[in-house]
Structure formats: C-alpha cells, structure tokens
Design a protein around this motif. Structure first.
Motif, PDB file in Angstrom:
ATOM      1  N   GLU B 121       0.796  -1.229   0.000  1.00 15.87           N
ATOM      2  CA  GLU B 121       0.000   0.000   0.000  1.00 15.87           C
ATOM      3  C   GLU B 121       0.828   1.278   0.000  1.00 15.87           C
ATOM      4  OE1 GLU B 121      -3.443   0.405   2.310  1.00 15.87           O
ATOM      5  OE2 GLU B 121      -3.884  -1.738   2.287  1.00 15.87           O
ATOM      6  N   ARG B 126       1.387   5.553  -4.232  1.00 17.88           N
ATOM      7  CA  ARG B 126       0.384   5.826  -3.202  1.00 17.88           C
ATOM      8  C   ARG B 126       0.966   6.443  -1.928  1.00 17.88           C
ATOM      9  NH1 ARG B 126      -4.493   2.069  -2.374  1.00 17.88           N
ATOM     10  NH2 ARG B 126      -3.201   0.222  -2.117  1.00 17.88           N
ATOM     11  N   HIS B 152      -4.407   7.761   1.244  1.00 16.37           N
ATOM     12  CA  HIS B 152      -5.556   6.845   1.180  1.00 16.37           C
ATOM     13  C   HIS B 152      -5.836   6.182   2.530  1.00 16.37           C
ATOM     14  CE1 HIS B 152      -2.358   3.848   0.630  1.00 16.37           C
ATOM     15  NE2 HIS B 152      -3.237   2.920   0.958  1.00 16.37           N
TER      16      HIS B 152
END
Ligand code: FAD
Lengths: 241, 194
Positions: B121, B126, B152
């Motif tokens: 992630e 990201r 996020h």
C-alpha cells in the motif's frame, strides 16, 4: 441494543449546569456504557432533521464504571457543534456517543510516578478526570495541576479543584486579568513560570498537557527546554491556534 | 427538544468518506511535544530483513526527484481537508532496488512514534516522503522537515518527523495501533478504532 455496529451509543442529557459564561457541564445517561479511564474522550455525533451529521471529540470529565458520563464544553462563537451543546441541548435530548477513545493520554491509579498536569482553558477536562481518579483511588503518587486561564471568571470546576487541593493542588495562572490582590501580573506562561510552577526535571514527573494547540505547543517545548524528557510528556491538542 | 441545525457543508460531497466533515484549518494532533530536527541532522533509512540499510542525508534526499502531489487527507478525529498541496519523494523512488521478502513496514519517527503499514500500500504511487506543504517548507508541528504522506489511509499513518522504514515479517502494531486504533485505517471503510 443501544450499541450499533459502528459502536455508537445513545446518550440522553440528564444533568446540565453552567461552568462559566461560555461553558457548561453536561451529563448523559448512556445505557450499555461500561466506564472509562481518566483522560479518555468520546466522539459526539449530532444529526440534523435532513440527515446531516456532525461529529466532534470531547474529553470525559467523569471516571470509572457506571452508565453516566460528564462532559464539559466551551462555546466557540463561530463553532458548529459547541454552541449547540452549550446553549441549546435540553434535558432529555439525545445525542450519539462513540467511545471511550484513546489509550495514551490516560492516567491509571496503578501508576506511581509523580504527575504534573498542565491545562489551558477547557483543557482542564481530562486532567480533572485524572484528579478525580487520583482522589477516588487514594493514590499516593504526587499529582499537581498548573491551570492557565484568561481571567478568574474562566475557571472550570474551581470549587472542585480547590477541594482536591490536599491531594492534588492547583497552581493558578492568569493570562489576561488577575484576581484582586494577586501578586503576579497577567500574561502568557513564560519559561520562568513553568520552572517555578511545575515539578522539576529531577523528580522525573510524567507530564500531561492539554488545551488549545498553540498552548500545548508552547508549554511542551518549554518543558523540554527545562530538561524534561519528551518521552515523559503526553499531550492532547484541542484545536485552534 | 433542541433541534440541531448544522451550519456547514450540508451537501453530499462524494470526496468525503463516511463520518468525516470538511475543515479549512489544519489541526495538529500528536502524542507528545513537537521535536525539532535540523535538516542537517536529518537522515532517512530503509532497513530490510538482512540488516541491509539504505541511507539518505538531507542533501541526498533532496537530490532525488520530487513531485507535486494534490490529495485529500482524512483524520481519524473526523476532519477532512480536500485538495491539499504537497511536494515530496515517492516511496517508489526510495524503494527502487531494495530487496525484501517481507510484506509489512514499520515507520519510525524522531521522537519515538511508530506506525505499521502493508508494503503493497505504500508503493505504486500511493505514498511519499513530503518536505513541502502548500508551497512552503513543511513546518515542524506538521512533521517537518519531512513526513510520510499516505493519503488513502487515515492521517495518523502519515507519520510526522519520519526517520526510517523497517521491513517486518508480520503486521505488528505501531504506536496508535497499540493504543486503540485500527491496524489498517481505511477512511472509506471507517476503520477508525480497534
Ligand atoms: C481529543 C479531543 C478532546 C476534546 N475535548 C474537549 C473538551 O473537553 N471540551 C471542549 O470544549 N472542547 C474539546 N475539544 C474540542 C472540540 O472537539 C471541538 O473542536 C470544539 O468544541 C469546536 O467545535 P465546533 O463545532 O464548535 O467548532 P468548529 O465549527 O469545528 O470550528 C470553528 C472554528 O474554531 C476553530 N477551533 C476549533 N477548535 C478550537 C479550539 N479548541 N480553540 C480555538 N479554536 C478552535 C476551528 O479551527 C474553526 O475555525 C476536544 C478536541 C479533541 C481533539
């Protein structure tokens, strides 16, 4: 079930009284609530008739088991939530509550280190909970509070703080106006004030600081400069500047 | 009975995850005092299971390609801020050439803060190490000289004052994750608390 899937409880207002011109203590009966530790907070959620919701965090002034929790709210003039809680909410009205939250800004009666509490304005709320837990448990850990407020009229829980003075004394500090006969001039807490009015680094106190963000920033960096280790300083920032 | 009116943002905003409200200010939330770290003393490392460590000092870090990032950020205490502007180095750049079989990362900060993350992630565009906010050097209370930026996930994952990433075998919890917060922290699934 009063606790929903998201962990929300329903609380109804069972007690309310003014603390200052801008602040009020509000106590909710919360079926299913299983108590909280001193220093924890709740999220309060309000829902408008059209479904719009607003959530804010509030420290819990009460401690221990039981299905009632006391909060103490200061009204921010342009705020969305605080004016409603201070001015509008009536006995019997319901709000949703999620918690207890936070496992760090907490004092537990089995801690035996000396404790220095430092509050600015409404930041006294979780620290009062710590003093209540300290008194209730008969703890022998030294505990004291430095409480900074603008004027004498801005003190939350003055009488109760005075009642705790034999076990956890309060030192008062005024930033805008002092009471008659007070020996010091009004002003922001200086490094010298902190040195004189808090436990010295040699006693290695655990320090809890709570209040508006700017106040917490100034006090915590001041205490680090006086020689306290950052590891012994816990902070809760309420917002603002 | 008192009826709550609500004053703000009374429209459905598709950019707002469930239970969040918009704020224009930038609240500061940290567990302790704001550490002061001079850029000259700053160092960032990535350490893998073999003990191999990559290091960057400030000059080396700033020599890496930085990008402008415009993202929405969501704090677990319910505020969100949309379209915030940052500048920073992608973790893809920092992880380029790092070999690891471990799937999790522990981020460590100056001051002792930690937070756990799945490696997957924080790659593929990201996550960043940000060094500017709103066109200015990142202020200390917001994590300067440099902080993680992982928009996020709830913002406690975007560790301030970051000093390194250590690969870990299991998803061992970091600081807030041991103190009542969710191990993962996805705002769209309202993964707030444990
Ligand atoms: C963990 C935690 C515990 C808290 N406990 C308490 C408590 O016990 N009692 C209490 O009264 N408040 C407490 N607060 C603050 C509270 O959550 C709200 O921020 C506050 O009541 C303002 O909400 P509002 O909707 O009225 O104002 P908003 O509509 O959210 O804000 C109005 C304006 O005021 C600014 N602002 C927000 N907070 C502050 C502040 N503290 N000081 C100055 N300006 C501010 C905002 O930036 C904004 O510009 C706590 C906050 C946190 C994070």
């Amino acid at each position: 079930m009063t606790r929903t899937a998201m962990g929300w409880f329903t609380g109804s207002l069972v007690n309310a009284h003014p603390l200052t011109e801008s602040a009020r203590s509000i106590t909710f009966a919360v079926p299913g609530w299983t108590g909280n530790a001193a220093g924890q907070h709740v999220d309060v959620r309000l829902t408008a008739p059209d479904g719009y919701q607003a959530v804010r965090s509030y420290s819990i002034a009460s401690v221990g088991a039981g299905e009632e929790i006391e909060l103490a709210i200061d009204r921010l003039p342009d705020g969305e939530v605080s004016p409603f809680l201070v001015d509008d909410l009536e006995l019997g009205d319901r709000v949703e509550l999620r918690g207890p939250l936070g496992g760090w800004f907490v004092w537990r009666p089995d801690q035996c280190k000396p404790v220095q509490l430092v509050a600015g304005g409404s930041g006294v709320v979780p620290l009062l909970a710590m003093m209540r837990a300290h008194t209730d448990s008969g703890s022998l850990a030294p505990m004291r509070l430095l409480y900074s407020i603008r004027t004498p009229d801005d003190a939350f829980f003055r009488d109760e703080l005075l009642r705790h003075s034999s076990t956890s004394p309060t030192t008062w500090h005024y930033s805008r106006a002092v009471p008659p006969g007070w020996s010091r001039a009004a002003g922001r807490l200086t490094a010298e004030d902190l040195r004189v009015e808090t436990l010295p680094p040699e006693q290695v106190p655990l320090i809890y600081i709570c209040g508006p963000t700017g106040f917490v920033e100034a006090v915590s960096s001041g205490l680090v400069e006086l020689g306290h280790s950052a590891e012994n300083i816990r902070t809760e920032r309420f917002g603002g500047n | 009975m008192a009826v709550f009116g609500g004053q703000r943002h009374r429209y459905d905003n598709p950019s707002l995850p469930p239970g969040q409200f918009l704020t224009d200010s930038f609240p500061v939330l940290s567990a302790g005092p704001t550490p002061s770290i001079a850029a000259d003393d700053w160092e960032f490392t990535i350490r893998t299971e073999t003990g191999k460590t990559r290091r960057w000092n400030w000059a080396q870090f700033m020599a890496l390609p930085s990008e402008d990032i415009t993202v929405d950020i969501h704090c677990v205490t319910s505020w969100s801020k949309l379209g915030t502007g940052w500048r920073g180095v992608s973790l893809d750049t920092l992880f380029d050439g790092v070999e690891t079989g471990f799937e999790f990362v522990m981020a460590h900060s100056y001051g002792g803060y930690t937070t756990n993350l799945p490696l997957e992630e924080v790659l593929a565009g990201r996550a960043w190490i940000a060094h500017e906010y709103d066109g200015k050097k990142l202020a200390p209370e917001h994590g300067g000289p440099a902080r993680l930026l992982i928009p996020h996930l709830y913002f406690w994952k975007s560790a301030k004052w970051v000093r390194g990433l250590v690969m870990q075998d299991k998803n061992a919890p970091g600081f807030w994750e041991r103190n009542g917060y969710n191990l993962h922290g996805d705002p769209w699934r309202e993964e707030r608390y444990a």
